[in-house]
Design a protein around this motif. Sequence first.
Motif, PDB file in Angstrom:
ATOM      1  N   ARG A 177      34.951   4.299   5.260  1.00 43.73           N
ATOM      2  CA  ARG A 177      36.339   4.089   5.686  1.00 43.73           C
ATOM      3  C   ARG A 177      36.318   3.106   6.847  1.00 43.73           C
ATOM      4  NH1 ARG A 177      38.246   9.053   6.327  1.00 43.73           N
ATOM      5  NH2 ARG A 177      39.898   8.890   4.786  1.00 43.73           N
ATOM      6  N   LEU A 178      37.310   2.242   6.915  1.00 46.57           N
ATOM      7  CA  LEU A 178      37.485   1.362   8.053  1.00 46.57           C
ATOM      8  C   LEU A 178      38.611   1.934   8.890  1.00 46.57           C
ATOM      9  CD1 LEU A 178      36.109  -0.369   5.808  1.00 46.57           C
ATOM     10  CD2 LEU A 178      37.016  -2.327   6.992  1.00 46.57           C
ATOM     11  N   GLY A 179      38.339   2.173  10.155  1.00 44.72           N
ATOM     12  CA  GLY A 179      39.340   2.794  11.009  1.00 44.72           C
ATOM     13  C   GLY A 179      39.183   4.296  11.020  1.00 44.72           C
ATOM     14  N   VAL A 180      40.261   4.974  11.318  1.00 39.39           N
ATOM     15  CA  VAL A 180      40.230   6.425  11.442  1.00 39.39           C
ATOM     16  C   VAL A 180      40.934   7.084  10.260  1.00 39.39           C
ATOM     17  CG1 VAL A 180      40.085   6.334  13.963  1.00 39.39           C
ATOM     18  CG2 VAL A 180      42.324   6.471  12.870  1.00 39.39           C
ATOM     19  N   ALA A 181      40.604   8.337  10.018  1.00 36.45           N
ATOM     20  CA  ALA A 181      41.228   9.099   8.942  1.00 36.45           C
ATOM     21  C   ALA A 181      42.731   9.239   9.188  1.00 36.45           C
ATOM     22  CB  ALA A 181      40.584  10.470   8.842  1.00 36.45           C
ATOM     23  N   PRO A 182      43.525   9.319   8.119  1.00 34.93           N
ATOM     24  CA  PRO A 182      44.979   9.435   8.275  1.00 34.93           C
ATOM     25  C   PRO A 182      45.423  10.567   9.201  1.00 34.93           C
ATOM     26  CG  PRO A 182      44.460   8.967   6.002  1.00 34.93           C
ATOM     27  CD  PRO A 182      43.152   9.204   6.704  1.00 34.93           C
ATOM     28  N   ARG A 183      44.692  11.671   9.225  1.00 34.79           N
ATOM     29  CA  ARG A 183      45.113  12.799  10.079  1.00 34.79           C
ATOM     30  C   ARG A 183      45.110  12.406  11.555  1.00 34.79           C
ATOM     31  NH1 ARG A 183      39.565  15.784   9.072  1.00 34.79           N
ATOM     32  NH2 ARG A 183      38.495  14.868  10.812  1.00 34.79           N
ATOM     33  N   PHE A 184      44.278  11.420  11.926  1.00 40.45           N
ATOM     34  CA  PHE A 184      44.249  10.947  13.311  1.00 40.45           C
ATOM     35  C   PHE A 184      45.354   9.934  13.585  1.00 40.45           C
ATOM     36  CE2 PHE A 184      39.768  12.200  12.612  1.00 40.45           C
ATOM     37  CZ  PHE A 184      39.747  13.250  13.514  1.00 40.45           C
ATOM     38  N   ARG A 185      46.090   9.564  12.553  1.00 37.82           N
ATOM     39  CA  ARG A 185      47.237   8.667  12.694  1.00 37.82           C
ATOM     40  C   ARG A 185      48.536   9.396  12.415  1.00 37.82           C
ATOM     41  NH1 ARG A 185      46.625   5.486   8.543  1.00 37.82           N
ATOM     42  NH2 ARG A 185      44.516   5.996   7.916  1.00 37.82           N
ATOM     43  N   GLY A 186      48.478  10.751  12.423  1.00 34.53           N
ATOM     44  CA  GLY A 186      49.702  11.532  12.316  1.00 34.53           C
ATOM     45  C   GLY A 186      50.031  12.091  10.951  1.00 34.53           C
ATOM     46  N   SER A 187      49.206  11.863   9.940  1.00 37.28           N
ATOM     47  CA  SER A 187      49.474  12.403   8.609  1.00 37.28           C
ATOM     48  C   SER A 187      48.867  13.795   8.505  1.00 37.28           C
ATOM     49  CB  SER A 187      48.876  11.495   7.531  1.00 37.28           C
ATOM     50  OG  SER A 187      49.121  12.053   6.257  1.00 37.28           O
ATOM     51  N   VAL A 188      49.703  14.793   8.675  1.00 36.43           N
ATOM     52  CA  VAL A 188      49.201  16.167   8.627  1.00 36.43           C
ATOM     53  C   VAL A 188      49.413  16.829   7.272  1.00 36.43           C
ATOM     54  CG1 VAL A 188      49.382  16.576  11.103  1.00 36.43           C
ATOM     55  CG2 VAL A 188      51.358  17.015   9.649  1.00 36.43           C
ATOM     56  N   ASN A 189      50.293  16.275   6.452  1.00 37.65           N
ATOM     57  CA  ASN A 189      50.565  16.892   5.159  1.00 37.65           C
ATOM     58  C   ASN A 189      50.089  16.055   3.979  1.00 37.65           C
ATOM     59  OD1 ASN A 189      52.384  14.818   4.955  1.00 37.65           O
ATOM     60  ND2 ASN A 189      54.207  16.094   4.999  1.00 37.65           N
ATOM     61  N   GLY A 190      49.459  14.919   4.239  1.00 41.70           N
ATOM     62  CA  GLY A 190      48.983  14.062   3.164  1.00 41.70           C
ATOM     63  C   GLY A 190      50.063  13.211   2.525  1.00 41.70           C
ATOM     64  N   GLY A 191      51.286  13.266   3.049  1.00 45.72           N
ATOM     65  CA  GLY A 191      52.388  12.511   2.465  1.00 45.72           C
ATOM     66  C   GLY A 191      52.337  11.025   2.771  1.00 45.72           C
ATOM     67  N   THR A 192      51.749  10.658   3.879  1.00 44.98           N
ATOM     68  CA  THR A 192      51.633   9.244   4.246  1.00 44.98           C
ATOM     69  C   THR A 192      50.194   8.986   4.640  1.00 44.98           C
ATOM     70  OG1 THR A 192      52.302   9.769   6.512  1.00 44.98           O
ATOM     71  CG2 THR A 192      54.022   8.999   5.018  1.00 44.98           C
ATOM     72  N   CYS A 193      49.453   8.453   3.715  1.00 37.88           N
ATOM     73  CA  CYS A 193      48.013   8.324   3.937  1.00 37.88           C
ATOM     74  C   CYS A 193      47.484   6.922   3.669  1.00 37.88           C
ATOM     75  CB  CYS A 193      47.260   9.307   3.055  1.00 37.88           C
ATOM     76  SG  CYS A 193      47.660  11.001   3.383  1.00 37.88           S
ATOM     77  N   PRO A 194      48.085   5.857   4.230  1.00 38.90           N
ATOM     78  CA  PRO A 194      47.476   4.550   4.027  1.00 38.90           C
ATOM     79  C   PRO A 194      46.052   4.560   4.548  1.00 38.90           C
ATOM     80  CG  PRO A 194      49.097   4.438   5.777  1.00 38.90           C
ATOM     81  CD  PRO A 194      49.195   5.799   5.175  1.00 38.90           C
ATOM     82  N   ASP A 195      45.183   3.827   3.888  1.00 39.85           N
ATOM     83  CA  ASP A 195      43.776   3.845   4.249  1.00 39.85           C
ATOM     84  C   ASP A 195      43.115   2.563   3.780  1.00 39.85           C
ATOM     85  OD1 ASP A 195      41.657   5.221   5.485  1.00 39.85           O
ATOM     86  OD2 ASP A 195      42.104   7.050   4.381  1.00 39.85           O
ATOM     87  N   VAL A 196      41.992   2.199   4.414  1.00 36.82           N
ATOM     88  CA  VAL A 196      41.226   1.008   4.051  1.00 36.82           C
ATOM     89  C   VAL A 196      39.763   1.428   3.915  1.00 36.82           C
ATOM     90  CG1 VAL A 196      40.580  -1.343   4.724  1.00 36.82           C
ATOM     91  CG2 VAL A 196      42.821  -0.438   5.386  1.00 36.82           C
ATOM     92  N   PHE A 197      39.139   0.987   2.824  1.00 36.55           N
ATOM     93  CA  PHE A 197      37.745   1.332   2.550  1.00 36.55           C
ATOM     94  C   PHE A 197      36.939   0.090   2.215  1.00 36.55           C
ATOM     95  CE2 PHE A 197      40.375   4.908   1.282  1.00 36.55           C
ATOM     96  CZ  PHE A 197      39.785   5.954   1.959  1.00 36.55           C
ATOM     97  N   GLU A 198      35.679   0.081   2.605  1.00 34.11           N
ATOM     98  CA  GLU A 198      34.758  -0.976   2.190  1.00 34.11           C
ATOM     99  C   GLU A 198      34.017  -0.486   0.956  1.00 34.11           C
ATOM    100  OE1 GLU A 198      31.279  -3.940   3.898  1.00 34.11           O
ATOM    101  OE2 GLU A 198      32.095  -2.390   5.206  1.00 34.11           O
ATOM    102  N   LEU A 199      33.884  -1.373  -0.023  1.00 36.11           N
ATOM    103  CA  LEU A 199      33.188  -1.049  -1.258  1.00 36.11           C
ATOM    104  C   LEU A 199      31.753  -1.562  -1.207  1.00 36.11           C
ATOM    105  CD1 LEU A 199      36.012  -2.018  -3.789  1.00 36.11           C
ATOM    106  CD2 LEU A 199      35.563   0.221  -2.737  1.00 36.11           C
ATOM    107  N   ALA A 200      30.915  -1.002  -2.044  1.00 33.13           N
ATOM    108  CA  ALA A 200      29.492  -1.353  -2.062  1.00 33.13           C
ATOM    109  C   ALA A 200      29.269  -2.842  -2.311  1.00 33.13           C
ATOM    110  CB  ALA A 200      28.760  -0.516  -3.101  1.00 33.13           C
ATOM    111  N   ASN A 201      30.178  -3.499  -3.034  1.00 31.17           N
ATOM    112  CA  ASN A 201      30.003  -4.926  -3.331  1.00 31.17           C
ATOM    113  C   ASN A 201      30.565  -5.825  -2.229  1.00 31.17           C
ATOM    114  OD1 ASN A 201      32.768  -4.802  -3.684  1.00 31.17           O
ATOM    115  ND2 ASN A 201      32.757  -5.566  -5.782  1.00 31.17           N
TER     116      ASN A 201
END
Length: 78
Positions: free
Chosen positions: A6-30
């Motif tokens: 993951r790049l950055g912090v998990a959504p729960r650390f950005r205020g998403s406590v119910n999973g309703g707003t979970c934007p996220d960025v991930f690096e892939l193996a390639n």
Amino acid sequence: MKIIRRLGVAPRFRGSVNGGTCPDVFELANGDFAVIGTDMTDTLEAELPSDAARADYERIVVVSRETLVKAKADIPDV
């Protein structure tokens, strides 16, 4: 394809406590990146500059500013 981190912090650390707003960025193996965001293709496609286009299999995805700002330090320079 495989997500390696993951790049950055998990959504729960950005205020998403119910999973309703979970934007996220991930690096892939390639070396590419995967983004979880809100599909805004229908709203933004007409706003694309004349030199931009998307293929039928592509979507315009919006992530919050906070998500990218928190990910910034983890995005490689090259």
